[in-house]
Design a protein around this motif. Structure first.
Motif, PDB file in Angstrom:
ATOM      1  N   GLY A  74       0.860  -1.280   0.025  1.00 36.55           N
ATOM      2  CA  GLY A  74       0.099  -0.013   0.025  1.00 36.55           C
ATOM      3  C   GLY A  74       0.759   1.365  -0.040  1.00 36.55           C
ATOM      4  N   GLY A  92       0.308   2.376  -3.378  1.00 33.52           N
ATOM      5  CA  GLY A  92      -1.105   3.118  -3.401  1.00 33.52           C
ATOM      6  C   GLY A  92      -0.821   4.561  -4.005  1.00 33.52           C
ATOM      7  N   LEU A 140      -1.307  -7.178  -7.489  1.00 36.38           N
ATOM      8  CA  LEU A 140      -1.751  -5.953  -7.487  1.00 36.38           C
ATOM      9  C   LEU A 140      -2.636  -5.722  -8.731  1.00 36.38           C
ATOM     10  CD1 LEU A 140       1.224  -3.751  -6.240  1.00 36.38           C
ATOM     11  CD2 LEU A 140      -0.614  -4.419  -4.947  1.00 36.38           C
ATOM     12  N   HIS A 162      -6.426  -1.719  -6.898  1.00 32.27           N
ATOM     13  CA  HIS A 162      -5.401  -1.117  -5.669  1.00 32.27           C
ATOM     14  C   HIS A 162      -4.966   0.154  -6.122  1.00 32.27           C
ATOM     15  CE1 HIS A 162      -5.100  -5.365  -5.207  1.00 32.27           C
ATOM     16  NE2 HIS A 162      -5.427  -5.149  -3.810  1.00 32.27           N
TER      17      HIS A 162
END
Length: 500
Positions: free
Chosen positions: A270, A274, A308, A319
């Motif tokens: 993340g 992210g 992912l 994601h």
């Protein structure tokens, strides 16, 4: 085609002979135009701010707080619209856009307590019949220059404390995704904020320079790349302004041999990928301590990266989405090639990624480098994309040295079960914000945000009490009320006063 205008004196306003394209990163299309304002347009905003600010400053703090309570309520009610708008221009997925808005609202919530944080100090009897007290007063007019990567959060980090403290505020958002900042200004007026207290001027470098040079603007807050942050700081200070300028970052995650690697991999996925890595608090460098730790971490990272999902902003299962525009996509891919040329091992190559039906979108797949060395330019500089670099360290001291000696000092994290190692690291590392088993150590709203070294220029951090201090100046009053019995010929009046 839709135009995203300026917002001056409480209403939409045109101005500027030049325009810039606002793209939809998901398909590469131009979805709107934004006018690029000039010094004359800024003068209009400053005139409106000067007309509105004295009365706003004279409004008692609890009444100002009520405007912020209402503003918070309106933003929360408009959350989905704001998130959709944000994602359509930035590219981040909807859930991430909601988080962008919410982290800004956290600061607005802090501003609802402005009556308490503006309280001054008082000393009764500092001398014979003398009392001393202090008060915090607004600078007058403040300005904010914000980046594309957080078009809701960072504007609210800036204008919230500034306006709550009694200032008028002029916001110059990124021309890449200007709709959300403009909408926030509309909601502020709807909440009862006076026209002219929060205004939005669209523009590029010409508008930035006009803000830095304008004599009526007393303080400037900036977030962006370090080179531009340094430029903003120097030019603003030279013009006599108070300036806080937050720059780039290259945040490290130190992984000790005793760390929970499953949790580390989850956190890294993340923090590194992210928002397509377009965060100044992303974690693009991981430093496993010891070869055994490095190999075990790499083994676990590969399937996590493979899993992912890169998709359009509205894909609930994605994601992360595309990067903001074609120029930024090319910049990130050029850095990947630079890493290869420098001899780093490209374990996963995200270049060439396409999404069926969105072939013209600005997508980049996740990339992973191993055996990255500190002398590589791709390690020294901020890539700002979905790229994770592994820099191996032989022991704790080497791992501590890497972020401490890096030119950026924004954030750092350590992953460990060892309390002594974590405490030692937090005390010794030369970085402004530290996470202990926290991959993205952005402080809560009632603390303050700010890095060290080339990650920040200026002495005061954003939001929290540091933010209130930045947007106010202290006035100290020493008072005496004579009883009328003193002799007219008092030779002591010619001596420097003391409180003894």
């Amino acid at each position: 085609m839709r135009t995203i205008d300026h917002f001056i004196a409480g209403e939409a306003s045109g101005g500027g002979s030049r325009t810039s394209d606002v793209f939809n990163p998901n398909d590469g299309s131009v979805q709107a135009k934004v006018p690029l304002g000039d010094a004359a347009l800024l003068d209009r905003a400053v005139d409106a701010a000067q007309a509105a600010q004295p009365e706003w400053a004279a409004t008692n703090p609890q009444r100002r707080a009520r405007v912020f309570f209402k503003f918070k309520e309106l933003v929360e009610a408009d959350m989905e619209n704001l998130a959709q708008m944000l994602s359509s221009e930035h590219g981040k997925v909807i859930a991430d856009s909601r988080g962008d808005v919410q982290r800004g609202l956290d600061v607005i919530e802090f501003c609802c307590g402005i009556p308490h944080v503006l309280k001054g100090e008082y000393t009764q009897g500092a001398g014979p019949g003398i009392d001393v007290y202090s008060m915090r007063q607004p600078l007058g007019i403040g300005a904010g220059i914000t980046p594309f990567n957080f078009p809701a959060m960072i504007p609210m980090w800036m204008f919230g404390p500034a306006i709550a403290a009694g200032n008028a505020f002029i916001l110059k958002p990124s021309e890449r995704d200007p709709s959300v900042p403009r909408r926030l200004a509309e909601l502020f007026v709807e909440a009862g904020g006076p026209e002219g207290i929060l205004q939005v001027v669209q523009g590029d470098k010409e508008m930035v320079d006009a803000i830095l040079d304008h004599p009526a603007i007393g303080g400037v807050s900036f977030v962006g790349s370090s080179d531009i942050a340094h430029y903003v700081y120097k030019r603003g200070v030279a013009a006599g302004k108070r300036v806080q300028a937050m720059g780039g970052a290259k945040n490290h995650g130190i992984v000790m041999p005793d760390a929970d690697l499953d949790q580390v991999v989850s956190d890294l996925s993340g923090a590194a990928y992210g928002s397509a890595g377009e965060r100044c608090m992303a974690l693009p460098v991981v430093v496993p301590v010891g070869e055994g730790t490095a190999e075990r971490l790499k083994e676990k990272l590969l399937p996590a990266i493979e899993a992912l999902r890169v998709g359009v902003s509205t894909d609930k299962d994605a994601h992360y989405g595309p990067v903001v525009n074609a120029a930024h996509k090319k910049r990130v891919e050029d850095w990947i090639q630079k890493g290869v040329d420098e001899g780093a091992e490209l374990v996963v190559d995200g270049r060439g990624f396409t999404l069926q039906g969105h072939e013209e979108g600005f997508f980049i797949g996740p990339s992973l480098f191993d055996h990255v060395r500190p002398d590589m330019e791709s390690y020294k500089e901020e890539i700002f994309g979905p790229v994770l670099q592994i820099v191996r360290a032989k022991d704790f001291e080497e791992a501590l040295t890497l972020p401490s000696k890096h030119q950026y000092g924004n954030g750092v994290a350590i992953f460990t079960r060892n309390g002594h190692a974590a405490r030692e690291f937090a005390q010794r590392v030369n970085v402004g914000m530290v996470g202990i088993n926290v991959p993205i150590p952005v402080p809560v709203a009632y603390h303050s945000f700010g890095g060290w070294k080339r990650s920040a220029f200026g002495d005061t951090n954003q939001h929290g009490m540091e933010g209130i201090k930045f947007w106010t100046k202290v006035k100290t009053v020493t008072q005496r009320w004579p009883d009328g019995t003193a002799e007219a010929d008092n030779k002591d009046a010619f001596v420097i006063p003391t409180m003894g």
